[in-house]
Design a protein around this motif. Structure first.
Motif, short mmCIF file in Angstrom:
data_model
loop_
_atom_site.label_atom_id
_atom_site.label_comp_id
_atom_site.label_asym_id
_atom_site.label_seq_id
_atom_site.Cartn_x
_atom_site.Cartn_y
_atom_site.Cartn_z
N ARG A 109 8.21 -3.46 46.60
CA ARG A 109 9.53 -3.85 47.11
C ARG A 109 9.58 -5.36 47.36
N ARG A 110 8.48 -5.91 47.91
CA ARG A 110 8.43 -7.34 48.19
C ARG A 110 8.54 -8.13 46.89
N GLN A 111 7.79 -7.72 45.87
CA GLN A 111 7.86 -8.40 44.58
C GLN A 111 9.26 -8.30 43.97
N PHE A 112 9.85 -7.10 44.10
CA PHE A 112 11.20 -6.90 43.57
C PHE A 112 12.19 -7.85 44.24
N LEU A 113 12.12 -7.93 45.57
CA LEU A 113 13.08 -8.78 46.28
C LEU A 113 12.85 -10.26 46.01
N GLU A 114 11.60 -10.68 45.86
CA GLU A 114 11.33 -12.07 45.52
C GLU A 114 11.89 -12.42 44.14
N LYS A 115 11.66 -11.55 43.18
CA LYS A 115 12.18 -11.80 41.82
C LYS A 115 13.70 -11.75 41.81
N LYS A 116 14.29 -10.85 42.60
CA LYS A 116 15.74 -10.73 42.65
C LYS A 116 16.35 -12.01 43.23
N PHE A 117 15.73 -12.53 44.28
CA PHE A 117 16.21 -13.77 44.88
C PHE A 117 16.12 -14.92 43.87
N THR A 118 15.01 -15.01 43.17
CA THR A 118 14.82 -16.06 42.18
C THR A 118 15.85 -15.94 41.06
N ARG A 119 16.06 -14.71 40.58
CA ARG A 119 17.03 -14.50 39.51
C ARG A 119 18.45 -14.85 39.97
N ASP A 120 18.81 -14.41 41.17
CA ASP A 120 20.15 -14.70 41.69
C ASP A 120 20.36 -16.20 41.91
N THR A 121 19.32 -16.88 42.36
CA THR A 121 19.40 -18.33 42.55
C THR A 121 19.61 -19.03 41.21
N ASN A 122 18.86 -18.62 40.20
CA ASN A 122 19.02 -19.22 38.87
C ASN A 122 20.37 -18.89 38.27
N ARG A 123 20.88 -17.70 38.53
CA ARG A 123 22.21 -17.33 38.04
C ARG A 123 23.27 -18.25 38.67
N ALA A 124 23.14 -18.49 39.96
CA ALA A 124 24.10 -19.37 40.64
C ALA A 124 24.00 -20.79 40.11
N ARG A 125 22.77 -21.26 39.85
CA ARG A 125 22.60 -22.60 39.28
C ARG A 125 23.25 -22.71 37.91
N LEU A 126 23.13 -21.67 37.11
CA LEU A 126 23.73 -21.67 35.78
C LEU A 126 25.25 -21.74 35.87
N VAL A 127 25.82 -20.99 36.78
CA VAL A 127 27.27 -21.03 36.98
C VAL A 127 27.69 -22.43 37.43
N TRP A 128 26.92 -23.03 38.31
CA TRP A 128 27.23 -24.37 38.79
C TRP A 128 27.16 -25.39 37.65
N ILE A 129 26.13 -25.29 36.81
CA ILE A 129 25.99 -26.22 35.68
C ILE A 129 27.17 -26.05 34.72
N ARG A 130 27.55 -24.81 34.46
CA ARG A 130 28.69 -24.56 33.57
C ARG A 130 29.97 -25.18 34.13
N ALA A 131 30.17 -24.99 35.45
CA ALA A 131 31.37 -25.55 36.08
C ALA A 131 31.35 -27.08 36.05
N LYS A 132 30.19 -27.67 36.30
CA LYS A 132 30.06 -29.13 36.28
C LYS A 132 30.33 -29.67 34.87
N GLY B 256 41.05 -29.89 26.03
CA GLY B 256 41.68 -28.71 26.60
C GLY B 256 40.65 -27.68 27.02
N VAL B 257 41.13 -26.60 27.56
CA VAL B 257 40.24 -25.53 28.05
C VAL B 257 39.38 -24.98 26.93
N THR B 258 39.98 -24.73 25.78
CA THR B 258 39.24 -24.17 24.65
C THR B 258 38.12 -25.10 24.20
N GLU B 259 38.43 -26.38 24.07
CA GLU B 259 37.41 -27.34 23.65
C GLU B 259 36.29 -27.43 24.67
N ARG B 260 36.64 -27.43 25.94
CA ARG B 260 35.62 -27.49 26.99
C ARG B 260 34.72 -26.26 26.95
#
Length: 123
Positions: A24-47, A55-59
């Motif tokens: 369970r500990r390993q699962f939660l650590e990996k889940k936190f890492t994955r969720d953090t990286n997912r949020a970073r990816l969304v932030w990079i895309r938005a930036k 236009g929106v399509t070109e972006r």
């Protein structure tokens, strides 16, 4: 972890609960890492979207063909796969605990759910 079901069944109750806690500990650590990286990816895309011109399509097309975004997306998919495999280990240990007549420690709400990667909305 990847311990066979037979080996888990032969473990003492104390060893089995320790294996459950570790999985369970390993699962939660990996889940936190994955969720953090997912949020970073969304932030990079938005930036990238805000910093691009056109236009929106070109972006969106510029973001879709970005090598950095593609690499980070692949890393995220690999992390999700590893997380799924850890969840299988946790579930197998919980099944063995239930098979013995005990109930595994309750999981916190929402931490066992593996949500699908959100698809990007088309504009």
């Amino acid at each position: 972890m990847s311990v066979s079901a037979e080996a888990l069944y032969r473990m003492s109750d104390v060893e089995l609960l320790a294996a459950y806690g570790e999985a369970r500990r390993q699962f939660l650590e990996k889940k936190f890492t994955r969720d953090t990286n997912r949020a970073r990816l969304v932030w990079i895309r938005a930036k990238m979207f805000v910093g691009s011109s056109g236009g929106v399509t070109e972006r969106n097309m510029a973001i879709d063909v970005s090598e950095e975004i593609a690499r980070k997306g692949q890393e995220l998919r690999e992390m999700t796969r590893d997380l799924d495999l850890l969840k299988v280990d946790v579930d197998i240990i919980a099944i063995v605990i239930r098979f013995r007549g005990a109930s595994p420690p309750p999981a916190a709400h929402g931490e066992d759910t593996l949500e699908e990667e959100p698809e990007r909305e088309s504009h």
